[in-house]
Design a protein around this motif. Structure first.
Motif, PDB file in Angstrom:
ATOM      1  N   PRO A  55     -19.098 -12.633  -0.937  1.00 40.83           N
ATOM      2  CA  PRO A  55     -19.657 -13.862  -1.540  1.00 40.83           C
ATOM      3  C   PRO A  55     -18.792 -14.382  -2.684  1.00 40.83           C
ATOM      4  O   PRO A  55     -18.236 -13.608  -3.463  1.00 40.83           O
ATOM      5  CB  PRO A  55     -21.029 -13.410  -2.054  1.00 40.83           C
ATOM      6  N   TRP A  56     -18.721 -15.684  -2.785  1.00 41.02           N
ATOM      7  CA  TRP A  56     -18.033 -16.296  -3.914  1.00 41.02           C
ATOM      8  C   TRP A  56     -18.829 -16.109  -5.210  1.00 41.02           C
ATOM      9  O   TRP A  56     -18.287 -16.228  -6.293  1.00 41.02           O
ATOM     10  CB  TRP A  56     -17.872 -17.797  -3.659  1.00 41.02           C
ATOM     11  N   SER A  57     -20.106 -15.842  -5.074  1.00 43.82           N
ATOM     12  CA  SER A  57     -20.989 -15.823  -6.240  1.00 43.82           C
ATOM     13  C   SER A  57     -20.997 -14.492  -6.988  1.00 43.82           C
ATOM     14  O   SER A  57     -21.739 -14.357  -7.966  1.00 43.82           O
ATOM     15  CB  SER A  57     -22.433 -16.131  -5.804  1.00 43.82           C
ATOM     16  N   LEU A  58     -20.221 -13.524  -6.555  1.00 42.52           N
ATOM     17  CA  LEU A  58     -20.296 -12.211  -7.191  1.00 42.52           C
ATOM     18  C   LEU A  58     -19.952 -12.273  -8.681  1.00 42.52           C
ATOM     19  O   LEU A  58     -20.686 -11.749  -9.525  1.00 42.52           O
ATOM     20  CB  LEU A  58     -19.388 -11.213  -6.470  1.00 42.52           C
ATOM     21  N   VAL A  59     -18.826 -12.905  -9.022  1.00 44.30           N
ATOM     22  CA  VAL A  59     -18.434 -12.997 -10.437  1.00 44.30           C
ATOM     23  C   VAL A  59     -19.424 -13.854 -11.229  1.00 44.30           C
ATOM     24  O   VAL A  59     -19.845 -13.454 -12.328  1.00 44.30           O
ATOM     25  CB  VAL A  59     -16.994 -13.528 -10.572  1.00 44.30           C
TER      26      VAL A  59
END
Length: 523
Positions: A65-69
């Motif tokens: 996922p792009w949303s991890l950070v």
């Protein structure tokens, strides 16, 4: 034993729902019980749209996922919010630069581990959802932008960065260097007591009971200032001391601190503070606190602004009896105030060290739960380990007992006593009540020449304490102002009365000139 796909699915979705519920209740300052209905609503929506159902998996490819950070950054914010109530980025930056040696927040270390574990579990659950449901692969990319844009931590950082570009000078234009025009014939001694997080908001008996009654009783013996608000960058202990003694908010040094890997070697070296002024008038200056003075730059601040003696945990704990009578931060307040009494006796008995000024900082009401002393347990009964009002009452009772003892011994003759909170409280057991109240700081004076039973209602802030204290000591200021502070005895409006808190704080976000002036000469 193999875990079924259905168990994985509903465990992951339920846990994500609980995390969303916790975030919602934190941001809305609601009971964390609200996380349960939020989680239930999330699970109901997941069931309705069949999120994570095996039929929604379009590919076996393992995507990340792009949303991890962005999610990690939100967990960092939630930890800071859980610790302090409202994120103060200035406090974070200053403490990183001034040093966090000997802090008393060991209990928050466990919380940090707990938040880290919860964060990791959510990242695992969310990664599973994105891989299990092809619709979430698109949605979460948009969500990543949303998470970054609305994270208060990143929003604060962007405002800090903007100040370096805008180069505002509004505060610098209003800054007035302190200049003494005349001095009193007899210079009074000064005892200044900072009461950790003991704001005047607690005086509301309908909401907080009798927690403030001893301080209210002291106030009836002197003059109480009502309406003292909190500016940005004055909301932690060192910042509160700087505001009341230097008349300025403690805007961090930022990039003006050349060596970012070493603690500050000076705090506001180009700013004339109360210690500098009294030192020039021949005062013997002492600071005493139960916590280590190495934490948050207190030792550097006091030694750099005219103080002869700076005493904290490192210097005082060898004299504590019994030796293990210490809390996470350091000395309990009954021990500290006993030592302060002895210090005042020594100063009062030595003509060569007069006039003197003693500044002391209590610890009992330090959030989140407080550190009430043994004498308070004997006076008030059992402490449940959580109720901050118990510790607020403890603070008031100890301070009242301390001053009554000095008065009986004749040690308050020709002495001005100032009592103030260091700042508004951070998150504690009364947080829901505090955030909905009209909050204000404690500020009162007692002593010869101070009218008893007088209440001065002004819209001011902690920067106004500086010139007000000097005038109460009998010094005349050329403009009746010092730094950004205006004397609360003068008719001239304070900056808060003239412009309002919001306007001042807005300008502070853009301010570069005052920061450069205050920190000129720092390493």
């Amino acid at each position: 034993m193999k875990i079924s796909t259905a168990s994985k699915r509903w465990s992951a979705l339920t846990y994500i729902g609980l995390c969303l519920g916790y975030t919602f209740s934190t941001l809305a300052v609601l009971s964390h019980w609200f996380m349960i209905p939020v989680a239930a609503l999330w699970v109901a929506i997941a069931w309705r749209f069949r999120w994570g159902h095996p039929r929604q998996r379009a590919s076996l490819r393992r995507v990340w996922p792009w949303s991890l950070v962005p999610l990690i950054l939100w967990w960092v914010y939630l930890y800071l919010d859980d610790s302090f109530g409202r994120l103060d980025l200035g406090a974070v930056i200053f403490h990183l630069q001034a040093g966090m040696t000997e802090h008393g927040g060991e209990r928050r270390v466990f919380a940090a581990f707990a938040f880290t574990l919860c964060c990791i579990l959510m990242l695992v659950a969310f990664t599973w959802l994105v891989r299990a449901d092809h619709r979430w692969r698109l949605w979460e990319r948009v969500g990543a932008i949303f998470l970054l844009a609305f994270n208060p931590l990143l929003f604060g950082l962007s405002q800090r960065g903007a100040s370096a570009i805008t180069q505002g000078d509004w505060l610098r234009q209003h800054y007035q260097p302190p200049r003494i025009a005349t001095t009193p014939q007899t210079r009074p001694n000064l005892i200044y007591l900072y009461l950790e997080s003991t704001e005047r908001t607690y005086a509301d008996r309908e909401t907080f009971g009798n927690a403030y009654e001893d301080l209210a009783a002291l106030g009836r013996r002197g003059t109480v200032f009502e309406g003292i608000k909190q500016l940005d960058n004055t909301g932690w202990t060192t910042a509160g001391m700087v505001a009341t003694q230097c008349g300025v908010p403690l805007i961090p040094a930022g990039l003006m601190h050349d060596n970012q890997f070493e603690p500050l070697d000076a705090v506001l070296p180009h700013t004339r503070c109360l210690g500098d002024m009294l030192n020039a008038q021949g005062y013997d200056l002492t600071y005493m606190g139960g916590a280590s003075t190495r934490f948050a730059g207190k030792k550097v601040f006091y030694e750099g602004h005219g103080f002869d003696t700076v005493l904290g945990r490192d210097e005082l704990e060898d004299d504590v009896t019994p030796p293990d009578y210490l809390n996470d931060w350091g000395l309990y307040d009954d021990t500290l105030l006993d030592m302060a009494t002895q210090r005042i006796r020594e100063l009062a008995g030595d003509a060569s060290r007069q006039p003197y000024a003693l500044f002391a900082l209590t610890l009992a009401a330090h959030p989140p739960f407080g550190n009430p002393s043994q004498s308070c347990l004997e006076n008030q009964g059992e402490f449940d380990g959580v109720d901050i009002l118990y510790s607020v009452k403890c603070t008031g009772w100890l301070v009242r007992r301390f001053l009554e003892r000095l008065d009986r011994e004749g040690l308050l003759d020709n002495t001005l006593v100032v009592i103030s909170s260091d700042h508004l409280s951070m998150k504690n057991s009364e947080w829901p009540q505090l955030v909905t109240a009209q909050r204000e700081n404690t500020f009162m004076m007692l002593g010869q020449g101070v009218p008893a039973g007088k209440r001065i209602q002004r819209q001011g802030s902690m920067v106004d304490v500086y010139p007000t204290v000097l005038e109460a000591m009998g010094f005349t200021l050329e403009t009746r102002a010092a730094g950004l502070g205006h004397s609360l005895f003068a008719e001239r409006p304070t900056l808060v009365e003239e412009y309002g808190l919001e306007t001042i704080n807005d300008h502070m976000q853009e301010e570069d000139a005052l920061q450069s002036y205050m920190w000129k000469g720092v390493n």
